[in-house]
Design a protein around this motif. Sequence first.
Motif, PDB file in Angstrom:
ATOM      1  N   ALA A  75      -4.754  -2.213   4.298  1.00  0.00           N
ATOM      2  CA  ALA A  75      -3.717  -1.995   5.311  1.00  0.00           C
ATOM      3  C   ALA A  75      -3.592  -0.520   5.664  1.00  0.00           C
ATOM      4  O   ALA A  75      -3.378  -0.161   6.824  1.00  0.00           O
ATOM      5  CB  ALA A  75      -2.384  -2.541   4.802  1.00  0.00           C
ATOM      6  N   VAL A  76      -3.729   0.355   4.666  1.00  0.00           N
ATOM      7  CA  VAL A  76      -3.650   1.797   4.924  1.00  0.00           C
ATOM      8  C   VAL A  76      -4.822   2.257   5.791  1.00  0.00           C
ATOM      9  O   VAL A  76      -4.651   3.055   6.716  1.00  0.00           O
ATOM     10  CB  VAL A  76      -3.608   2.577   3.596  1.00  0.00           C
ATOM     11  N   ILE A  77      -6.016   1.769   5.516  1.00  0.00           N
ATOM     12  CA  ILE A  77      -7.178   2.150   6.325  1.00  0.00           C
ATOM     13  C   ILE A  77      -6.989   1.691   7.769  1.00  0.00           C
ATOM     14  O   ILE A  77      -7.304   2.423   8.723  1.00  0.00           O
ATOM     15  CB  ILE A  77      -8.463   1.581   5.701  1.00  0.00           C
ATOM     16  N   ARG A  78      -6.424   0.520   7.945  1.00  0.00           N
ATOM     17  CA  ARG A  78      -6.136   0.031   9.308  1.00  0.00           C
ATOM     18  C   ARG A  78      -5.134   0.945  10.009  1.00  0.00           C
ATOM     19  O   ARG A  78      -5.300   1.287  11.185  1.00  0.00           O
ATOM     20  CB  ARG A  78      -5.604  -1.395   9.218  1.00  0.00           C
ATOM     21  N   LEU A  79      -4.105   1.364   9.300  1.00  0.00           N
ATOM     22  CA  LEU A  79      -3.123   2.295   9.858  1.00  0.00           C
ATOM     23  C   LEU A  79      -3.764   3.634  10.202  1.00  0.00           C
ATOM     24  O   LEU A  79      -3.530   4.195  11.281  1.00  0.00           O
ATOM     25  CB  LEU A  79      -2.001   2.533   8.837  1.00  0.00           C
ATOM     26  N   ASN A  89       6.799  -0.129   0.412  1.00  0.00           N
ATOM     27  CA  ASN A  89       5.403  -0.529   0.256  1.00  0.00           C
ATOM     28  C   ASN A  89       4.495   0.648   0.602  1.00  0.00           C
ATOM     29  O   ASN A  89       4.826   1.474   1.455  1.00  0.00           O
ATOM     30  CB  ASN A  89       5.135  -1.720   1.178  1.00  0.00           C
ATOM     31  N   LEU A  90       3.345   0.739  -0.049  1.00  0.00           N
ATOM     32  CA  LEU A  90       2.438   1.855   0.168  1.00  0.00           C
ATOM     33  C   LEU A  90       2.059   2.001   1.638  1.00  0.00           C
ATOM     34  O   LEU A  90       2.103   3.106   2.197  1.00  0.00           O
ATOM     35  CB  LEU A  90       1.178   1.675  -0.685  1.00  0.00           C
ATOM     36  N   ALA A  91       1.682   0.915   2.279  1.00  0.00           N
ATOM     37  CA  ALA A  91       1.289   0.997   3.683  1.00  0.00           C
ATOM     38  C   ALA A  91       2.456   1.439   4.557  1.00  0.00           C
ATOM     39  O   ALA A  91       2.274   2.187   5.533  1.00  0.00           O
ATOM     40  CB  ALA A  91       0.737  -0.342   4.159  1.00  0.00           C
TER      41      ALA A  91
END
Length: 244
Positions: free
Chosen positions: A123-127, A229-231
């Motif tokens: 999810a972070v990479i997508r962000l 949440n991390l993301a």
Amino acid sequence: MTDPLDHWARQAGSAVLLDGFHALKHALRFGAQVPVAVTTDRAATLALAGELAPDVQEALDALLTEVDAASYATLVPRPHPTGVAALAVRPSREANLNRLAYAPRTAPIVVLDEPRNLGNAGAVIRLAAGFGATGVITTGPLDPWHPTVVRGGAGLHFATAVERMAVAGLPDGPVYALDPEGEDIRGTKLPDDAVLAFGSERTGLSADLRARADHLLRLPMRPQVSSYNLATSVAMTLYHWSAF
């Protein structure tokens, strides 16, 4: 004509699994080399491309091979609702490290310090891709190119530089680490060459990363709420960077 299953078997050991239509769509948009792609319904997949991604429809038409559902299920750990899967060539580590080290940077690098959850990393990479970040670096044992991470990132690993490295090897630039004891982020303008570091979902920043940090920042949070949440934390921080 080469049997797609044989072709898949030859590529699978070193390639990146693109699990689902959207992962394949994004990979093609951002220049991934995709040697093989399969679908359980070629006509339906091309129709979906015509509706949602006409820019890659021609490439998909040339690439996709239809296979039966049973064969498709042997290629992926968990069948995707779109019935699409592909293999892509992973960008070289050298190329990614060059992108991460290039100066002057026009967008921050996101560092996930010893993350544990594969889905959160995706999810972070997508962000990061959505905000145009220079790249995403993970420290610790989690492989940011694990198939579950790529699935969570919807194939957007190919839109940014994704690598794993030790804290000591992080690219140059001021390190802004998110921590509950830091200063309120709303009082800080984040520079384009910032290295934005986020601790583990469970244990926070490692001692090495905390020692490397130039600034500690905290996100606004009402009392008695434990954490984000991390993301979500990454999204809030990247939005703050982009807005000022």
